[in-house]
Motif scaffolding. Structure first.
Motif, PDB file in Angstrom:
ATOM      1  N   THR A   1       0.826  -1.205   0.000  1.00 15.20           N
ATOM      2  CA  THR A   1       0.000   0.000   0.000  1.00 15.20           C
ATOM      3  C   THR A   1       0.860   1.255   0.000  1.00 15.20           C
ATOM      4  O   THR A   1       2.040   1.223   0.354  1.00 15.20           O
ATOM      5  CB  THR A   1      -0.950   0.015   1.216  1.00 15.20           C
ATOM      6  OG1 THR A   1      -1.927   1.048   1.052  1.00 15.20           O
ATOM      7  CG2 THR A   1      -0.193   0.224   2.510  1.00 15.20           C
ATOM      8  N   ILE A   2       0.256   2.358  -0.408  1.00 12.03           N
ATOM      9  CA  ILE A   2       0.973   3.624  -0.447  1.00 12.03           C
ATOM     10  C   ILE A   2       1.088   4.226   0.948  1.00 12.03           C
ATOM     11  O   ILE A   2       0.300   3.937   1.837  1.00 12.03           O
ATOM     12  CB  ILE A   2       0.277   4.631  -1.387  1.00 12.03           C
ATOM     13  CG1 ILE A   2      -1.187   4.829  -0.977  1.00 12.03           C
ATOM     14  CG2 ILE A   2       0.375   4.195  -2.820  1.00 12.03           C
ATOM     15  CD1 ILE A   2      -1.909   5.875  -1.789  1.00 12.03           C
ATOM     16  N   GLY A   3       2.112   5.056   1.119  1.00 11.19           N
ATOM     17  CA  GLY A   3       2.268   5.792   2.369  1.00 11.19           C
ATOM     18  C   GLY A   3       2.747   4.962   3.541  1.00 11.19           C
ATOM     19  O   GLY A   3       2.716   5.436   4.674  1.00 11.19           O
ATOM     20  N   ARG A   4       3.209   3.748   3.309  1.00  8.46           N
ATOM     21  CA  ARG A   4       3.674   2.894   4.411  1.00  8.46           C
ATOM     22  C   ARG A   4       5.174   3.063   4.591  1.00  8.46           C
ATOM     23  O   ARG A   4       5.961   2.775   3.678  1.00  8.46           O
ATOM     24  CB  ARG A   4       3.325   1.429   4.150  1.00  8.46           C
ATOM     25  CG  ARG A   4       3.899   0.443   5.154  1.00  8.46           C
ATOM     26  CD  ARG A   4       3.281  -0.930   4.990  1.00  8.46           C
ATOM     27  NE  ARG A   4       1.937  -0.958   5.548  1.00  8.46           N
ATOM     28  CZ  ARG A   4       1.039  -1.926   5.313  1.00  8.46           C
ATOM     29  NH1 ARG A   4       1.351  -2.933   4.519  1.00  8.46           N
ATOM     30  NH2 ARG A   4      -0.158  -1.878   5.862  1.00  8.46           N
ATOM     31  N   ASP A   5       5.584   3.526   5.777  1.00  8.27           N
ATOM     32  CA  ASP A   5       7.004   3.741   6.050  1.00  8.27           C
ATOM     33  C   ASP A   5       7.795   2.441   5.925  1.00  8.27           C
ATOM     34  O   ASP A   5       7.272   1.348   6.154  1.00  8.27           O
ATOM     35  CB  ASP A   5       7.192   4.304   7.460  1.00  8.27           C
ATOM     36  CG  ASP A   5       6.608   5.700   7.611  1.00  8.27           C
ATOM     37  OD1 ASP A   5       6.302   6.316   6.577  1.00  8.27           O
ATOM     38  OD2 ASP A   5       6.454   6.150   8.748  1.00  8.27           O
ATOM     39  N   LEU A   6       9.066   2.574   5.564  1.00  5.18           N
ATOM     40  CA  LEU A   6       9.955   1.417   5.484  1.00  5.18           C
ATOM     41  C   LEU A   6      10.320   1.005   6.899  1.00  5.18           C
ATOM     42  O   LEU A   6      10.960   1.756   7.639  1.00  5.18           O
ATOM     43  CB  LEU A   6      11.200   1.791   4.683  1.00  5.18           C
ATOM     44  CG  LEU A   6      12.129   0.649   4.258  1.00  5.18           C
ATOM     45  CD1 LEU A   6      11.373  -0.366   3.419  1.00  5.18           C
ATOM     46  CD2 LEU A   6      13.299   1.208   3.464  1.00  5.18           C
ATOM     47  N   ASN A   7       9.920  -0.204   7.292  1.00  8.95           N
ATOM     48  CA  ASN A   7      10.005  -0.620   8.689  1.00  8.95           C
ATOM     49  C   ASN A   7      10.764  -1.936   8.827  1.00  8.95           C
ATOM     50  O   ASN A   7      10.176  -3.016   8.715  1.00  8.95           O
ATOM     51  CB  ASN A   7       8.596  -0.755   9.270  1.00  8.95           C
ATOM     52  CG  ASN A   7       8.612  -1.062  10.754  1.00  8.95           C
ATOM     53  OD1 ASN A   7       9.664  -1.169  11.371  1.00  8.95           O
ATOM     54  ND2 ASN A   7       7.437  -1.217  11.337  1.00  8.95           N
ATOM     55  N   PRO A   8      12.078  -1.905   9.079  1.00 15.55           N
ATOM     56  CA  PRO A   8      12.846  -3.147   9.237  1.00 15.55           C
ATOM     57  C   PRO A   8      12.481  -3.912  10.506  1.00 15.55           C
ATOM     58  O   PRO A   8      12.754  -5.112  10.602  1.00 15.55           O
ATOM     59  CB  PRO A   8      14.297  -2.663   9.278  1.00 15.55           C
ATOM     60  CG  PRO A   8      14.216  -1.236   9.724  1.00 15.55           C
ATOM     61  CD  PRO A   8      12.937  -0.703   9.170  1.00 15.55           C
ATOM     62  N   ASP A   9      11.867  -3.245  11.498  1.00 13.63           N
ATOM     63  CA  ASP A   9      11.455  -3.948  12.718  1.00 13.63           C
ATOM     64  C   ASP A   9      10.442  -5.044  12.396  1.00 13.63           C
ATOM     65  O   ASP A   9      10.420  -6.100  13.037  1.00 13.63           O
ATOM     66  CB  ASP A   9      10.851  -2.963  13.726  1.00 13.63           C
ATOM     67  CG  ASP A   9      11.876  -1.987  14.269  1.00 13.63           C
ATOM     68  OD1 ASP A   9      13.083  -2.281  14.174  1.00 13.63           O
ATOM     69  OD2 ASP A   9      11.482  -0.928  14.775  1.00 13.63           O
ATOM     70  N   LYS A  10       9.586  -4.781  11.432  1.00 11.18           N
ATOM     71  CA  LYS A  10       8.614  -5.792  11.009  1.00 11.18           C
ATOM     72  C   LYS A  10       9.341  -7.007  10.430  1.00 11.18           C
ATOM     73  O   LYS A  10       8.972  -8.153  10.693  1.00 11.18           O
ATOM     74  CB  LYS A  10       7.680  -5.184   9.960  1.00 11.18           C
ATOM     75  CG  LYS A  10       6.644  -6.138   9.395  1.00 11.18           C
ATOM     76  CD  LYS A  10       5.495  -6.357  10.338  1.00 11.18           C
ATOM     77  CE  LYS A  10       4.384  -7.146   9.667  1.00 11.18           C
ATOM     78  NZ  LYS A  10       3.215  -7.352  10.555  1.00 11.18           N
TER      79      LYS A  10
END
Length: 380
Positions: A327-336
């Motif tokens: 989806t758009i606007g989703r921050d890049l999250n390496p914790d996930k």
């Protein structure tokens, strides 16, 4: 961070909070207190007594009734409702669950040679990628002499996702021959086909439905009307770069980038929904690329499951990429990514890339490369 579910911010509620154990405890206390009041003796019910067995059975049945009541009560709330219950709720806003919709695209017909006369290709002319799947032209096409080619929109004859994803040139079989037409090909990937609308999509439309009553053009009104076009649309971003200008970017299911023919049809749909003073721009989101590189380790105590864990880690990485790019606007999250890989059975991992990065509302992350390194076994 963006979410596909607007109800994530709505608090959880439980209509049946009491557990079976609590119900049983209350019943036993009430029973023992009643015995005391009637006989003056304070007795504790033995675990295997007839009375305790009866109370256990009653507590279980009452708990089942509580849970059934709680589940049925939740069906009255859009956050939890599902199936036919959700269909009834949607009707309060004048909404119905949408049927499956066909994929669309655009094709180019090419003549065998220059003709002196115009060549007419009728609406409904069928073309195919094979495998007994057919598309048909949306309108009549006239190739004016001396042109040797012309383009026209197509729609899959079978509704659903089955018509999606045919890349440029894959649809190249002329099922209904036309004189002097030698070949045909789709010029962009087909997309927009969707199966019967699922519960999440219908809930989302219910959430935005009240905003659709406005004719003033607020962002959430555009959210509603864009989603009304098709359940294949997943992410929607609305902004106003300057007065009178409305910028709408969107993604399809699983973060697929929409092609120009799809955006043109959506713009036509919005023409009689927008305020007259709004100048609409519909576009695909800006793609921001990232690399993924990790090294993971497994506990020596799990050596007998090494192959199993390695496969699970690979699956976890793919799950992360699907989530990150959906989806758009989703921050890049390496914790996930870390959470998924650890849950897959890894002892620990070193994340070389990606690093946390904030993304704008009209951007979407797509990975450029993905490298998963196995570091071996380590002491627990």
């Amino acid at each position: 961070m963006s979410s596909n579910n607007p109800y994530d911010a709505v608090p959880e509620i439980d209509f049946a909070p009491e557990s079976t154990e609590q119900i049983l405890s209350d019943m036993v206390d009430t029973y023992e207190q009643s015995i005391f009041e009637q006989t003056g003796r304070m007795e504790k019910l033995p675990v295997a007594s007839r009375e305790k067995i009866i109370l256990n059975t009653m507590a279980y049945l009452i708990s089942e009734l509580y849970q059934d009541f709680g589940n049925r009560a939740k069906m009255n709330l859009p956050k939890y409702s599902a199936g036919s219950f959700l269909d009834v709720l949607a009707s309060f806003w004048g909404l119905t669950r949408r049927a499956a919709t066909p994929a669309i695209g655009e094709v180019e017909f090419t003549l065998s040679a220059v003709r002196e006369e115009d060549i007419f290709i009728p609406k409904g002319t069928r073309i195919s990628p094979g495998d007994k799947l057919f598309f048909q032209t949306d309108e009549d096409l006239i190739i004016r002499s001396p042109n040797t080619s012309g383009r026209v929109g197509i729609t899959c004859q079978q509704a659903g996702e089955v018509g999606n994803g045919f890349s440029e040139g894959r649809i190249n079989i002329i099922v209904d021959p036309v004189a002097y037409v030698s070949k045909v090909k789709n010029i962009e990937k087909t997309q927009g086909g969707a199966d019967v609308e699922d519960d999440l999509s219908l809930r989302t439309r219910i959430f935005y439905a009240p905003k659709g009553y406005s004719v003033a053009g607020p962002a959430e009104a555009y959210q509603f009307w864009v989603r009304e076009f098709s359940q294949a649309i997943e992410g929607v971003g609305v902004s106003t770069p300057e007065p009178g200008k409305v910028d709408i970017c969107l993604t399809l299911q699983d973060g697929e980038i929409p092609e120009e023919p799809y955006l043109e049809r959506l713009k036509e749909f919005l023409e009689n929904k927008r305020p007259l003073t709004d100048d609409l721009t519909l576009r695909a989101p800006d793609v921001v690329e990232f690399d993924l590189e990790i090294t993971y380790y497994i506990n020596k105590s799990d050596a007998n499951r090494e192959l199993e864990i390695k496969a699970a880690v690979e699956t976890a990485v793919q799950s992360y990429l699907s989530w990150q790019e959906s989806t758009i606007g989703r921050d890049l999250n390496p914790d996930k990514l870390v959470a998924l890989v650890i849950a897959a059975g890894a002892k620990r991992l070193e994340v070389t890339a990606p690093q946390h990065q904030v993304v704008a509302a009209d951007e979407i992350f797509k990975h450029r490369s993905a490298k998963v390194n196995y570091g071996g076994l380590e002491d627990d």
